[in-house]
Design an enzyme around this catalytic site. Structure first.
Site, PDB file in Angstrom:
ATOM      1  N   ILE A   1     114.480  36.529 124.335  1.00  0.00           N
ATOM      2  CA  ILE A   1     115.717  36.644 125.125  1.00  0.00           C
ATOM      3  C   ILE A   1     115.383  36.676 126.619  1.00  0.00           C
ATOM      4  CG2 ILE A   1     117.829  37.996 125.479  1.00  0.00           C
ATOM      5  CD1 ILE A   1     117.333  39.141 122.592  1.00  0.00           C
TER       6      ILE A   1
ATOM      7  N   SER B   1     121.206  47.224 121.044  1.00  0.00           N
ATOM      8  CA  SER B   1     121.406  46.436 119.825  1.00  0.00           C
ATOM      9  C   SER B   1     122.584  46.976 119.049  1.00  0.00           C
ATOM     10  CB  SER B   1     120.129  46.568 118.980  1.00  0.00           C
ATOM     11  OG  SER B   1     120.371  46.119 117.668  1.00  0.00           O
TER      12      SER B   1
ATOM     13  N   THR C   1     122.424  47.630 116.235  1.00  0.00           N
ATOM     14  CA  THR C   1     121.844  48.600 115.299  1.00  0.00           C
ATOM     15  C   THR C   1     122.257  50.032 115.657  1.00  0.00           C
ATOM     16  OG1 THR C   1     119.800  49.197 114.161  1.00  0.00           O
ATOM     17  CG2 THR C   1     119.632  48.940 116.525  1.00  0.00           C
TER      18      THR C   1
ATOM     19  N   TYR D   1     113.362  51.960 114.426  1.00  0.00           N
ATOM     20  CA  TYR D   1     113.678  51.028 115.521  1.00  0.00           C
ATOM     21  C   TYR D   1     115.050  51.364 116.116  1.00  0.00           C
ATOM     22  CZ  TYR D   1     115.549  46.804 117.720  1.00  0.00           C
ATOM     23  OH  TYR D   1     116.160  45.933 118.593  1.00  0.00           O
TER      24      TYR D   1
ATOM     25  N   LYS E   1     116.414  52.839 119.984  1.00  0.00           N
ATOM     26  CA  LYS E   1     117.495  52.303 120.833  1.00  0.00           C
ATOM     27  C   LYS E   1     118.524  53.394 121.139  1.00  0.00           C
ATOM     28  CE  LYS E   1     116.084  48.040 121.233  1.00  0.00           C
ATOM     29  NZ  LYS E   1     115.549  47.592 122.520  1.00  0.00           N
TER      30      LYS E   1
ATOM     31  N   TYR F   1     123.362  43.826 121.701  1.00  0.00           N
ATOM     32  CA  TYR F   1     123.350  42.462 121.172  1.00  0.00           C
ATOM     33  C   TYR F   1     123.652  42.488 119.684  1.00  0.00           C
ATOM     34  CZ  TYR F   1     119.868  42.040 125.031  1.00  0.00           C
ATOM     35  OH  TYR F   1     119.166  42.105 126.203  1.00  0.00           O
TER      36      TYR F   1
ATOM     37  N   ASN G   1     123.539  39.241 116.770  1.00  0.00           N
ATOM     38  CA  ASN G   1     122.371  38.511 116.243  1.00  0.00           C
ATOM     39  C   ASN G   1     122.044  37.287 117.105  1.00  0.00           C
ATOM     40  OD1 ASN G   1     123.396  40.219 114.005  1.00  0.00           O
ATOM     41  ND2 ASN G   1     121.735  39.259 112.877  1.00  0.00           N
TER      42      ASN G   1
ATOM     43  N   GLY H   1     118.408  48.357 102.959  1.00  0.00           N
ATOM     44  CA  GLY H   1     118.862  48.703 104.317  1.00  0.00           C
ATOM     45  C   GLY H   1     119.894  47.738 104.881  1.00  0.00           C
ATOM     46  N   ASP H   2     120.084  46.557 104.241  1.00  0.00           N
ATOM     47  CA  ASP H   2     121.061  45.593 104.767  1.00  0.00           C
ATOM     48  C   ASP H   2     122.493  46.055 104.500  1.00  0.00           C
ATOM     49  OD1 ASP H   2     119.370  43.800 105.905  1.00  0.00           O
ATOM     50  OD2 ASP H   2     119.561  42.256 104.359  1.00  0.00           O
TER      51      ASP H   2
HETATM   52  P1  NAD Z   1     110.509  39.562 122.004  1.00  0.00           P
HETATM   53  O1  NAD Z   1     109.506  40.312 121.190  1.00  0.00           O
HETATM   54  O2  NAD Z   1     110.528  38.094 121.905  1.00  0.00           O
HETATM   55  O3  NAD Z   1     110.360  39.952 123.547  1.00  0.00           O
HETATM   56  C1  NAD Z   1     109.921  41.213 123.973  1.00  0.00           C
HETATM   57  C2  NAD Z   1     108.921  40.988 125.087  1.00  0.00           C
HETATM   58  O4  NAD Z   1     108.488  42.260 125.565  1.00  0.00           O
HETATM   59  C3  NAD Z   1     107.672  40.241 124.624  1.00  0.00           C
HETATM   60  O5  NAD Z   1     107.350  39.238 125.553  1.00  0.00           O
HETATM   61  C4  NAD Z   1     106.591  41.324 124.594  1.00  0.00           C
HETATM   62  O6  NAD Z   1     105.315  40.787 124.857  1.00  0.00           O
HETATM   63  C5  NAD Z   1     107.089  42.264 125.674  1.00  0.00           C
HETATM   64  N1  NAD Z   1     106.676  43.658 125.527  1.00  0.00           N
HETATM   65  C6  NAD Z   1     106.818  44.451 124.453  1.00  0.00           C
HETATM   66  N2  NAD Z   1     106.338  45.683 124.719  1.00  0.00           N
HETATM   67  C7  NAD Z   1     105.887  45.663 125.995  1.00  0.00           C
HETATM   68  C8  NAD Z   1     105.303  46.618 126.854  1.00  0.00           C
HETATM   69  N3  NAD Z   1     105.044  47.865 126.421  1.00  0.00           N
HETATM   70  N4  NAD Z   1     104.985  46.261 128.108  1.00  0.00           N
HETATM   71  C9  NAD Z   1     105.235  45.008 128.545  1.00  0.00           C
HETATM   72  N5  NAD Z   1     105.779  44.053 127.781  1.00  0.00           N
HETATM   73  C10 NAD Z   1     106.112  44.370 126.519  1.00  0.00           C
HETATM   74  O7  NAD Z   1     111.934  40.180 121.631  1.00  0.00           O
HETATM   75  P2  NAD Z   1     113.387  39.667 122.010  1.00  0.00           P
HETATM   76  O8  NAD Z   1     114.023  39.150 120.776  1.00  0.00           O
HETATM   77  O9  NAD Z   1     113.362  38.834 123.224  1.00  0.00           O
HETATM   78  O10 NAD Z   1     114.086  41.064 122.313  1.00  0.00           O
HETATM   79  C11 NAD Z   1     114.163  41.590 123.620  1.00  0.00           C
HETATM   80  C12 NAD Z   1     114.836  42.942 123.564  1.00  0.00           C
HETATM   81  O11 NAD Z   1     116.110  42.814 122.946  1.00  0.00           O
HETATM   82  C13 NAD Z   1     114.062  43.970 122.744  1.00  0.00           C
HETATM   83  O12 NAD Z   1     114.161  45.213 123.397  1.00  0.00           O
HETATM   84  C14 NAD Z   1     114.807  43.997 121.420  1.00  0.00           C
HETATM   85  O13 NAD Z   1     114.700  45.244 120.784  1.00  0.00           O
HETATM   86  C15 NAD Z   1     116.237  43.732 121.876  1.00  0.00           C
HETATM   87  N6  NAD Z   1     117.067  43.135 120.810  1.00  0.00           N
HETATM   88  C16 NAD Z   1     116.661  41.992 120.188  1.00  0.00           C
HETATM   89  C17 NAD Z   1     117.420  41.472 119.143  1.00  0.00           C
HETATM   90  C18 NAD Z   1     116.982  40.225 118.409  1.00  0.00           C
HETATM   91  O14 NAD Z   1     117.458  39.998 117.299  1.00  0.00           O
HETATM   92  N7  NAD Z   1     116.126  39.385 118.987  1.00  0.00           N
HETATM   93  C19 NAD Z   1     118.625  42.114 118.751  1.00  0.00           C
HETATM   94  C20 NAD Z   1     119.010  43.257 119.430  1.00  0.00           C
HETATM   95  C21 NAD Z   1     118.224  43.776 120.457  1.00  0.00           C
HETATM   96  N1  UFG Z   2     118.673  37.192 105.360  1.00  0.00           N
HETATM   97  C1  UFG Z   2     118.379  36.495 104.209  1.00  0.00           C
HETATM   98  N2  UFG Z   2     117.102  36.022 104.065  1.00  0.00           N
HETATM   99  C2  UFG Z   2     116.131  36.204 105.001  1.00  0.00           C
HETATM  100  C3  UFG Z   2     116.457  36.909 106.180  1.00  0.00           C
HETATM  101  C4  UFG Z   2     117.746  37.402 106.321  1.00  0.00           C
HETATM  102  O1  UFG Z   2     119.214  36.319 103.337  1.00  0.00           O
HETATM  103  O2  UFG Z   2     114.998  35.761 104.794  1.00  0.00           O
HETATM  104  C5  UFG Z   2     120.048  37.678 105.551  1.00  0.00           C
HETATM  105  C6  UFG Z   2     120.146  39.197 105.692  1.00  0.00           C
HETATM  106  O3  UFG Z   2     120.268  39.809 104.439  1.00  0.00           O
HETATM  107  C7  UFG Z   2     121.390  39.323 106.570  1.00  0.00           C
HETATM  108  C8  UFG Z   2     121.357  38.072 107.446  1.00  0.00           C
HETATM  109  O4  UFG Z   2     120.523  37.148 106.771  1.00  0.00           O
HETATM  110  O5  UFG Z   2     122.547  39.273 105.774  1.00  0.00           O
HETATM  111  C9  UFG Z   2     120.795  38.317 108.833  1.00  0.00           C
HETATM  112  O6  UFG Z   2     119.521  38.963 108.712  1.00  0.00           O
HETATM  113  P1  UFG Z   2     118.540  39.100 109.974  1.00  0.00           P
HETATM  114  O7  UFG Z   2     117.292  39.743 109.471  1.00  0.00           O
HETATM  115  O8  UFG Z   2     118.413  37.793 110.670  1.00  0.00           O
HETATM  116  O9  UFG Z   2     119.332  40.055 110.959  1.00  0.00           O
HETATM  117  P2  UFG Z   2     119.885  41.539 110.739  1.00  0.00           P
HETATM  118  O10 UFG Z   2     121.357  41.499 110.966  1.00  0.00           O
HETATM  119  O11 UFG Z   2     119.412  42.130 109.487  1.00  0.00           O
HETATM  120  O12 UFG Z   2     119.160  42.329 111.929  1.00  0.00           O
HETATM  121  C10 UFG Z   2     119.189  41.865 113.282  1.00  0.00           C
HETATM  122  C11 UFG Z   2     117.921  42.332 113.980  1.00  0.00           C
HETATM  123  C12 UFG Z   2     117.920  43.845 114.063  1.00  0.00           C
HETATM  124  C13 UFG Z   2     119.177  44.310 114.745  1.00  0.00           C
HETATM  125  C14 UFG Z   2     120.395  43.767 114.027  1.00  0.00           C
HETATM  126  C15 UFG Z   2     121.665  44.125 114.764  1.00  0.00           C
HETATM  127  O13 UFG Z   2     116.777  41.907 113.267  1.00  0.00           O
HETATM  128  O14 UFG Z   2     116.822  44.264 114.840  1.00  0.00           O
HETATM  129  O15 UFG Z   2     120.317  42.353 113.933  1.00  0.00           O
HETATM  130  O16 UFG Z   2     121.574  43.655 116.062  1.00  0.00           O
HETATM  131  F1  UFG Z   2     119.210  45.657 114.704  1.00  0.00           F
END
Ligand code: NAD
Ligand code: UFG
Length: 334
Positions: free
Chosen positions: A12, A124, A126, A148, A152, A176, A178, A293-294
């Site tokens: 992101i 998130s 979450t 996790y 948050k 955020y 998904n 957990g889903d």
């Molecule tokens: P990502 O893992 O791709 O990016 C995180 C970045 O932070 C990486 O580049 C990693 O190297 C860096 N990082 C981690 N710990 C660090 C530290 N201690 N010091 C410096 N750099 C560090 O993840 P993302 O999907 O881009 O997510 C970004 C943020 O959004 C995270 O905080 C994540 O929890 C939150 N978020 C993501 C999702 C999702 O589904 N992708 C959903 C909700 C919230």
């Molecule tokens: N799913 C499958 N097969 C897979 C992976 C996922 O059927 O291999 C299904 C899950 O059961 C769910 C949906 O696809 O119904 C989405 O699953 P994701 O794992 O892609 O996403 P989640 O909603 O479970 O979780 C994501 C992030 C969490 C965050 C949450 C809410 O991974 O960190 O969204 O923001 F907390």
């Protein structure tokens, strides 16, 4: 305006870096590459015409963060850096608390000592725990169902206390739903290490033949087709949400929480079908038991962001799938 993006080389963060640079902001990325690679910065430079400023560091290193804030005359921080795998947080909770919670404390100390008091935090959906009603608005009760999510929630609570302690703080927690999709260039996108945990990167790998089929976790939920429903949002829409939040904080002090979602729930089978039509590839799947957990369904009410930030998600499901596929093809060729 000068902005520090912790975790700006991640999924992101990299898309937000591109968007902010193209909006004329000066971006400094701080990342330790624990879940990303240096090449992302080169790709950002290919898209924007110049690399962002960069500091390779752990956000837990307070003095290095403080130094970066001063050196780049930073006015606001977007804090993406964190670990995000739910399963990993269950097996390694200490790492998650150290990286996510301690990392945020370290950042706050650095910001306080440097007089930088504007922060956008990557939260998130979450934090809502198991949905008690749908769509989820920002008043929905918060709780955590895994370590996790608890990191948050702790961070959000910490940030609320910080904003109460000093009216000069301006803090936005963006919850955020998904995030999926990739930049239109196909140069940056989501590139998880090992077997992806999340649905969309897995679907993309199956479509490209890297894996034989998608495991669909349960088709006996009380949803339209029995599979899980989520609010998938294009990562570039999410990036725009960060710019809107920064603009909002220019005019508003205090703590603010916003959902960033589309408001639309899509089932797993809907996602697979949409990906098949975007890619022209078959995506075989097998239904397997539910994942522990889903929840059945989770989607946002995104009106608050629309009313206060003037932001709403614009990109459709086809665009989410096409851009994911475009990045997947490019990644295979490079
Ligand atoms: P990502 O893992 O791709 O990016 C995180 C970045 O932070 C990486 O580049 C990693 O190297 C860096 N990082 C981690 N710990 C660090 C530290 N201690 N010091 C410096 N750099 C560090 O993840 P993302 O999907 O881009 O997510 C970004 C943020 O959004 C995270 O905080 C994540 O929890 C939150 N978020 C993501 C999702 C999702 O589904 N992708 C959903 C909700 C919230
Ligand atoms: N799913 C499958 N097969 C897979 C992976 C996922 O059927 O291999 C299904 C899950 O059961 C769910 C949906 O696809 O119904 C989405 O699953 P994701 O794992 O892609 O996403 P989640 O909603 O479970 O979780 C994501 C992030 C969490 C965050 C949450 C809410 O991974 O960190 O969204 O923001 F907390």
């Amino acid at each position: 305006m000068n902005i520090l993006l912790t975790g700006g080389a991640g999924y992101i963060g990299s898309h937000t870096t591109v968007l902010l640079m193209q909006a004329g902001l000066h971006v400094c990325v701080l990342d330790n590459f624990c879940n990303s690679e240096q090449i992302v910065l080169e790709r950002i430079a290919r898209i924007t015409g110049k690399p962002p400023s960069f500091v390779e560091a752990d956000v837990c290193n307070t003095s290095v963060v403080a130094d970066a804030l001063k050196r780049y005359e930073v006015q606001a921080v977007i804090h993406f850096a964190g670990l995000k795998a739910v399963g990993g947080s269950v097996t390694q909770p200490i790492n998650y608390y150290a990286n996510n919670v301690q990392g945020t404390i370290s950042l706050l100390q650095a910001m306080q000592s440097s007089g930088v008091k504007t922060l956008v935090f990557s939260s998130s959906a979450t934090v809502y725990g198991n949905p008690q009603y749908l769509p989820i608005d920002e008043s929905h009760p918060t709780s955590a169902t895994n370590p996790y999510g608890r990191t948050k929630l702790h961070i959000e609570e910490m940030l609320t206390d910080v904003s109460r302690s000093d009216p000069a703080w301006r803090i936005a927690c963006l919850r955020y739903f998904n995030p999926v999709g990739a930049h239109e260039s196909g140069l940056i996108g989501e590139n998880p290490r090992g077997v992806p945990n999340n649905l969309m990167p897995l679907v993309a790998q199956v479509a490209s033949g890297l894996r034989p089929y998608v495991q669909v976790f349960g088709n006996d939920y009380s949803t339209s087709d029995g599979t899980g429903v989520r609010d998938y949002i294009h990562v570039m829409d999410l990036a725009e949400g960060h710019l809107a939040a920064l603009q909002y904080l220019q005019k508003n002090v205090g703590w603010h929480g916003f959902n960033l979602g589309t408001g639309k729930g899509r089932s797993v089978l809907e996602m697979i079908r949409a990906f098949e039509s975007a890619s022209g590839q078959a995506v075989p799947f097998k239904v397997v038991p539910r994942r522990v957990g889903d929840v059945a369904a989770c989607y946002a009410k995104a009106n608050k962001a629309c009313e206060l930030l003037g932001w709403s998600a614009k990109r459709d499901l086809a665009s989410m799938c096409e851009s994911t596929w475009n990045f997947r093809i490019n990644a295979k060729e490079q």
